[in-house]
Design a protein around this motif. Sequence first.
Motif, PDB file in Angstrom:
ATOM      1  N   THR A 119       0.858  -1.368  -0.209  1.00  0.00           N
ATOM      2  CA  THR A 119      -0.005  -0.058   0.077  1.00  0.00           C
ATOM      3  C   THR A 119       0.800   1.335   0.015  1.00  0.00           C
ATOM      4  OG1 THR A 119      -0.055   0.006   2.635  1.00  0.00           O
ATOM      5  CG2 THR A 119      -1.784  -1.057   1.219  1.00  0.00           C
ATOM      6  N   GLY A 120       2.099   1.076  -0.331  1.00  0.00           N
ATOM      7  CA  GLY A 120       3.222   2.308  -0.540  1.00  0.00           C
ATOM      8  C   GLY A 120       3.435   2.780   1.289  1.00  0.00           C
ATOM      9  N   GLY A 121       3.420   2.017   2.122  1.00  0.00           N
ATOM     10  CA  GLY A 121       3.737   2.346   3.439  1.00  0.00           C
ATOM     11  C   GLY A 121       5.368   2.114   3.675  1.00  0.00           C
ATOM     12  N   ASP A 122       5.850   2.532   4.630  1.00  0.00           N
ATOM     13  CA  ASP A 122       7.365   2.510   4.675  1.00  0.00           C
ATOM     14  C   ASP A 122       7.651   1.560   5.852  1.00  0.00           C
ATOM     15  OD1 ASP A 122       7.848   4.772   3.305  1.00  0.00           O
ATOM     16  OD2 ASP A 122       7.596   6.281   4.881  1.00  0.00           O
ATOM     17  N   ALA A 123       8.070   0.189   5.419  1.00  0.00           N
ATOM     18  CA  ALA A 123       8.443  -0.847   6.039  1.00  0.00           C
ATOM     19  C   ALA A 123       9.810  -0.765   6.428  1.00  0.00           C
ATOM     20  CB  ALA A 123       7.967  -2.037   5.240  1.00  0.00           C
ATOM     21  N   ASP A 124       9.978  -1.279   7.646  1.00  0.00           N
ATOM     22  CA  ASP A 124      11.330  -1.248   8.368  1.00  0.00           C
ATOM     23  C   ASP A 124      12.360  -1.945   7.279  1.00  0.00           C
ATOM     24  OD1 ASP A 124      10.694   0.510  10.059  1.00  0.00           O
ATOM     25  OD2 ASP A 124      10.361  -0.805  11.678  1.00  0.00           O
ATOM     26  N   ALA A 125      13.396  -1.631   6.973  1.00  0.00           N
ATOM     27  CA  ALA A 125      14.429  -2.474   6.394  1.00  0.00           C
ATOM     28  C   ALA A 125      15.752  -2.750   7.469  1.00  0.00           C
ATOM     29  CB  ALA A 125      15.207  -1.858   5.287  1.00  0.00           C
ATOM     30  N   GLY A 126      16.236  -3.853   7.183  1.00  0.00           N
ATOM     31  CA  GLY A 126      17.484  -3.946   8.260  1.00  0.00           C
ATOM     32  C   GLY A 126      17.914  -5.749   7.807  1.00  0.00           C
ATOM     33  N   ALA A 127      17.857  -6.503   8.989  1.00  0.00           N
ATOM     34  CA  ALA A 127      18.618  -7.810   8.681  1.00  0.00           C
ATOM     35  C   ALA A 127      17.808  -8.774   9.652  1.00  0.00           C
ATOM     36  CB  ALA A 127      19.852  -7.724   8.849  1.00  0.00           C
ATOM     37  N   LEU A 128      17.920 -10.140   9.045  1.00  0.00           N
ATOM     38  CA  LEU A 128      17.408 -11.085   9.954  1.00  0.00           C
ATOM     39  C   LEU A 128      18.485 -12.057  10.414  1.00  0.00           C
ATOM     40  CD1 LEU A 128      14.368 -12.460   7.787  1.00  0.00           C
ATOM     41  CD2 LEU A 128      14.241 -11.441   9.853  1.00  0.00           C
ATOM     42  N   PHE A 129      18.647 -12.377  11.587  1.00  0.00           N
ATOM     43  CA  PHE A 129      19.717 -13.276  12.118  1.00  0.00           C
ATOM     44  C   PHE A 129      18.974 -14.440  12.776  1.00  0.00           C
ATOM     45  CE2 PHE A 129      21.311  -9.007  12.043  1.00  0.00           C
ATOM     46  CZ  PHE A 129      23.036  -9.082  12.120  1.00  0.00           C
ATOM     47  N   LEU A 130      19.418 -15.606  12.457  1.00  0.00           N
ATOM     48  CA  LEU A 130      18.881 -16.847  12.963  1.00  0.00           C
ATOM     49  C   LEU A 130      20.114 -17.454  13.549  1.00  0.00           C
ATOM     50  CD1 LEU A 130      16.488 -18.575  12.358  1.00  0.00           C
ATOM     51  CD2 LEU A 130      17.531 -19.657  10.753  1.00  0.00           C
ATOM     52  N   LEU A 131      19.962 -17.911  14.871  1.00  0.00           N
ATOM     53  CA  LEU A 131      21.076 -18.325  15.582  1.00  0.00           C
ATOM     54  C   LEU A 131      20.381 -19.678  16.371  1.00  0.00           C
ATOM     55  CD1 LEU A 131      20.977 -16.534  19.169  1.00  0.00           C
ATOM     56  CD2 LEU A 131      19.916 -15.173  16.892  1.00  0.00           C
ATOM     57  N   ASP A 132      21.545 -20.510  16.672  1.00  0.00           N
ATOM     58  CA  ASP A 132      21.329 -21.732  17.088  1.00  0.00           C
ATOM     59  C   ASP A 132      22.096 -22.143  18.231  1.00  0.00           C
ATOM     60  OD1 ASP A 132      19.956 -24.700  16.325  1.00  0.00           O
ATOM     61  OD2 ASP A 132      22.013 -24.813  17.122  1.00  0.00           O
ATOM     62  N   VAL A 133      21.630 -22.564  19.597  1.00  0.00           N
ATOM     63  CA  VAL A 133      22.626 -22.826  20.705  1.00  0.00           C
ATOM     64  C   VAL A 133      23.612 -24.178  20.379  1.00  0.00           C
ATOM     65  CG1 VAL A 133      22.804 -23.403  23.111  1.00  0.00           C
ATOM     66  CG2 VAL A 133      20.932 -21.818  22.222  1.00  0.00           C
ATOM     67  N   ASP A 134      25.000 -23.679  20.430  1.00  0.00           N
ATOM     68  CA  ASP A 134      25.743 -25.024  20.029  1.00  0.00           C
ATOM     69  C   ASP A 134      25.549 -26.202  21.184  1.00  0.00           C
ATOM     70  OD1 ASP A 134      26.662 -23.505  17.946  1.00  0.00           O
ATOM     71  OD2 ASP A 134      28.172 -22.469  19.089  1.00  0.00           O
ATOM     72  N   HIS A 135      25.655 -27.488  20.628  1.00  0.00           N
ATOM     73  CA  HIS A 135      25.830 -28.441  21.521  1.00  0.00           C
ATOM     74  C   HIS A 135      24.478 -28.681  22.727  1.00  0.00           C
ATOM     75  CE1 HIS A 135      29.606 -28.991  19.734  1.00  0.00           C
ATOM     76  NE2 HIS A 135      30.199 -28.161  20.210  1.00  0.00           N
ATOM     77  N   PHE A 136      23.434 -27.980  21.997  1.00  0.00           N
ATOM     78  CA  PHE A 136      22.147 -27.968  23.178  1.00  0.00           C
ATOM     79  C   PHE A 136      21.684 -29.570  23.274  1.00  0.00           C
ATOM     80  CE2 PHE A 136      17.762 -27.826  24.039  1.00  0.00           C
ATOM     81  CZ  PHE A 136      17.821 -26.762  25.055  1.00  0.00           C
ATOM     82  N   LYS A 137      21.902 -30.529  22.547  1.00  0.00           N
ATOM     83  CA  LYS A 137      21.486 -31.774  22.700  1.00  0.00           C
ATOM     84  C   LYS A 137      22.326 -32.272  23.687  1.00  0.00           C
ATOM     85  CE  LYS A 137      19.752 -35.983  20.121  1.00  0.00           C
ATOM     86  NZ  LYS A 137      20.713 -37.011  21.035  1.00  0.00           N
ATOM     87  N   ALA A 138      23.515 -32.128  23.476  1.00  0.00           N
ATOM     88  CA  ALA A 138      24.613 -32.714  24.779  1.00  0.00           C
ATOM     89  C   ALA A 138      24.011 -32.048  26.026  1.00  0.00           C
ATOM     90  CB  ALA A 138      25.807 -32.429  24.361  1.00  0.00           C
ATOM     91  N   ILE A 139      23.878 -30.857  26.294  1.00  0.00           N
ATOM     92  CA  ILE A 139      23.476 -30.387  27.456  1.00  0.00           C
ATOM     93  C   ILE A 139      22.008 -31.072  28.154  1.00  0.00           C
ATOM     94  CG2 ILE A 139      22.665 -28.235  28.686  1.00  0.00           C
ATOM     95  CD1 ILE A 139      24.220 -26.531  26.640  1.00  0.00           C
ATOM     96  N   ASN A 140      20.935 -31.345  27.184  1.00  0.00           N
ATOM     97  CA  ASN A 140      19.720 -31.840  27.575  1.00  0.00           C
ATOM     98  C   ASN A 140      20.352 -33.379  27.956  1.00  0.00           C
ATOM     99  OD1 ASN A 140      17.802 -30.054  27.577  1.00  0.00           O
ATOM    100  ND2 ASN A 140      17.460 -30.547  25.522  1.00  0.00           N
ATOM    101  N   ASP A 141      20.895 -34.237  27.249  1.00  0.00           N
ATOM    102  CA  ASP A 141      21.383 -35.533  27.457  1.00  0.00           C
ATOM    103  C   ASP A 141      22.125 -35.847  28.729  1.00  0.00           C
ATOM    104  OD1 ASP A 141      19.985 -36.050  24.952  1.00  0.00           O
ATOM    105  OD2 ASP A 141      21.704 -36.464  23.839  1.00  0.00           O
ATOM    106  N   SER A 142      23.162 -34.750  29.027  1.00  0.00           N
ATOM    107  CA  SER A 142      23.940 -34.944  30.175  1.00  0.00           C
ATOM    108  C   SER A 142      23.461 -34.430  31.398  1.00  0.00           C
ATOM    109  CB  SER A 142      25.463 -34.425  29.767  1.00  0.00           C
ATOM    110  OG  SER A 142      25.323 -33.164  29.482  1.00  0.00           O
ATOM    111  N   LEU A 143      22.932 -33.022  31.326  1.00  0.00           N
ATOM    112  CA  LEU A 143      22.408 -32.280  32.405  1.00  0.00           C
ATOM    113  C   LEU A 143      20.831 -32.444  32.769  1.00  0.00           C
ATOM    114  CD1 LEU A 143      24.532 -29.258  32.366  1.00  0.00           C
ATOM    115  CD2 LEU A 143      24.973 -31.441  33.851  1.00  0.00           C
ATOM    116  N   GLY A 144      20.020 -32.967  31.627  1.00  0.00           N
ATOM    117  CA  GLY A 144      18.400 -32.980  31.663  1.00  0.00           C
ATOM    118  C   GLY A 144      18.058 -31.603  31.241  1.00  0.00           C
ATOM    119  N   HIS A 145      16.628 -31.924  31.090  1.00  0.00           N
ATOM    120  CA  HIS A 145      15.704 -30.860  30.268  1.00  0.00           C
ATOM    121  C   HIS A 145      15.650 -29.684  31.048  1.00  0.00           C
ATOM    122  CE1 HIS A 145      14.729 -32.981  26.788  1.00  0.00           C
ATOM    123  NE2 HIS A 145      14.488 -34.149  27.466  1.00  0.00           N
ATOM    124  N   ALA A 146      15.943 -29.733  32.593  1.00  0.00           N
ATOM    125  CA  ALA A 146      15.846 -28.280  33.308  1.00  0.00           C
ATOM    126  C   ALA A 146      16.848 -27.469  33.009  1.00  0.00           C
ATOM    127  CB  ALA A 146      15.861 -29.121  34.723  1.00  0.00           C
TER     128      ALA A 146
END
Length: 696
Positions: free
Chosen positions: A505-532
């Motif tokens: 509709t001709g509005g001013d939508a913000d421009a910028g960037a998308l950052f996608l991040l993933d916690v490293d070795h998260f499965k190992a943390i769950n497996d070794s220390l538990g889901h808590a």
Amino acid sequence: MAFPVPSPSSTRSRATILRGCAVVLLLCPLLARADDAQASRLREVGRMAKFVPDVASSRLRTMAWQMAGAPAPLRTDFLYYYSTAERGIGDLTHALDLADQLISFGRRNNDNVALAKGLVARANALYVREDLAGSHATAFEAERVAGLTADVPTKVLATVAAGQSFEEQGDYPAALAKFHAAVDLARQVTTDAAPLAAALHALVLLYLNMGDLDKAAEAQQESLAVARRMASPGHVAAALGDEYALAVEQKAFERGRRALFEELGLERGIGARQMAVTTLVNLSDCYLKEGRFRDAQTYAAQALDAAIDARSNNDVATARVNLGQALLGQGHLSEGKRQFEAGLATYEKQGDKPELLGVLREYGRALEHAGDYKGAVDAYNRERRISSEIFAEQRQKAVLELQQKYEAEKKQRRIDALRQENRAAKAELDNRRLQQRVWWLLAAASALASVIVGMLYRKVRRANAELEEKNVQLKRQGALDPLTLLYNRRHFQDVMARAGDERRTGGDADAGALFLLDVDHFKAINDSLGHAAGDTVLTTVAQRLRVALRDTDLIVRWGGEEFLAFVPAVAPGELEEVALRIMRGVSVQPIEYRHGVVPVSVSVGYAPLPLAFGTTPLTWEQVVNLADMALYLAKSHGRNCAYGIRGFSAAAAVAASLDAIERNLEQAWRAGWVDLAAVRGDASDADMPLPLPAQA
């Protein structure tokens, strides 16, 4: 593992078939003859909308300018077909927009046929988006509106949609009544067999789900005969798919394979790639059921190639599982386990635990048959762990539902009390006005009455303000992830949809960037220390992201251990600095948990938004996909680093397709098609550039 074959463990797959195949058999209603050539062309494209949606979408897009001023019946069917095709290629935002256009068109012109078809199109798109409550409510409204018309094909279309909704809710008696009503209505249409084919198709699948094979066979016999009389390859292929499902339930594998081979030939003939993928998966599964592992391997490999070409992640996972099972059956342990684990990884990433449970059960049986008893025990233990998680989640869900019910009832009681108070206030005001008229000459009494009226009015306004504030709070809570209190994916999609509306509709939508991040070795943390411990890591990462980013940045819990940040109003040259700030902000210090510490870091993929490929601007979904591929590079090159897309070379749009770049971002960089940036997250090596792979 047969995706479309009804079985006790494939309820979600059956529902997908119902939405994906049954309704499409109604895509060809009678068109108005205001312009015979135009109507004939539209009818031809409409038949393709589900079976070959990519081709249909392209043709319908070229017809848009002609349809803008077309007669109402043509305009109605154009928008319905276009929405169906866009849903078929996965552009749900556009599919919903077209459905809403049709709904508005019907209401504006008091055209209940257009309104009913628009509601059905919207219900189908909401179903694919997994908004089942919204889909079912819209389908039931479509049936109500269609009942106000004299258009029988539209009534059949809406009745089938309502029946599917009842079936998805588990109310089989109500669904059966709707489908029989749809069949009876469709028999009244003598000029078009598509409504009858659709109703019979839905009825067959319901009988299969109910386990009533005799009635399913009776309905299937008529369904296949009707499809063949139509001489439509797509309709015949859909009916043959039902024939295979019935044959497998009856253990008639040879008959099922004959149906699949005929179905595959028809699908390849019309270019129905997605349907062909499902058929190849079913062929491999049919051979697996008979223990013919070499034949199963052949068709599972073909299914895998076709699924990759069609970019269907679920089918890729299913094909890999079937391929792994075929290889294990032939004694190829190493390669069979590799393919099985690759398929399992997709299910784990999607969080589809019921499907994962069934695949692990098959994995354990295949390993046991191949003599790998240790692997079979490991698969069994994984199955038990996931089963326990599902039980715990269901128990927690039940508790939450009870709590939500209690809170809802409590809020309703407060609302009722406020309404009662408002009614009392209104009655008091009426009494005071009467007193004012009676005692008009008594100034003191009149003044006193005025004071009381003012107090009551302020009290009512205050109560209404409190009620409005509570409604705002409830709406805000629905947009938040309950664990991290970050925004959830649905809220982000709504924000992006509004931004898209502003651009249109001709509005001013913000421009910028998308950052996608993933916690490293998260499965190992769950497996070794538990889901808590995993929950503690996720909540701490969320807190640190709030500190590292600005108040104007939108931070989202994307799913599992993945987060997404939309950073508006940032210069292209500052993206590496933002990525570094994110990584350092998360890993600034280990997270304390119980009597120890947990080191934590993240890998990042990012891309600017907006972003264009050649002269074509990319959707935000495509930009997220590219950021995901950059994140994959970061994970595969050591983690705790960031890879970002700066843009595409001028030759990229000529030399390659966007699909090819998405499939192998690293190869595209070597070819000079994409400009990549890399940032190391370690503070000690911050000044050292992270090397990119050698460019060819």
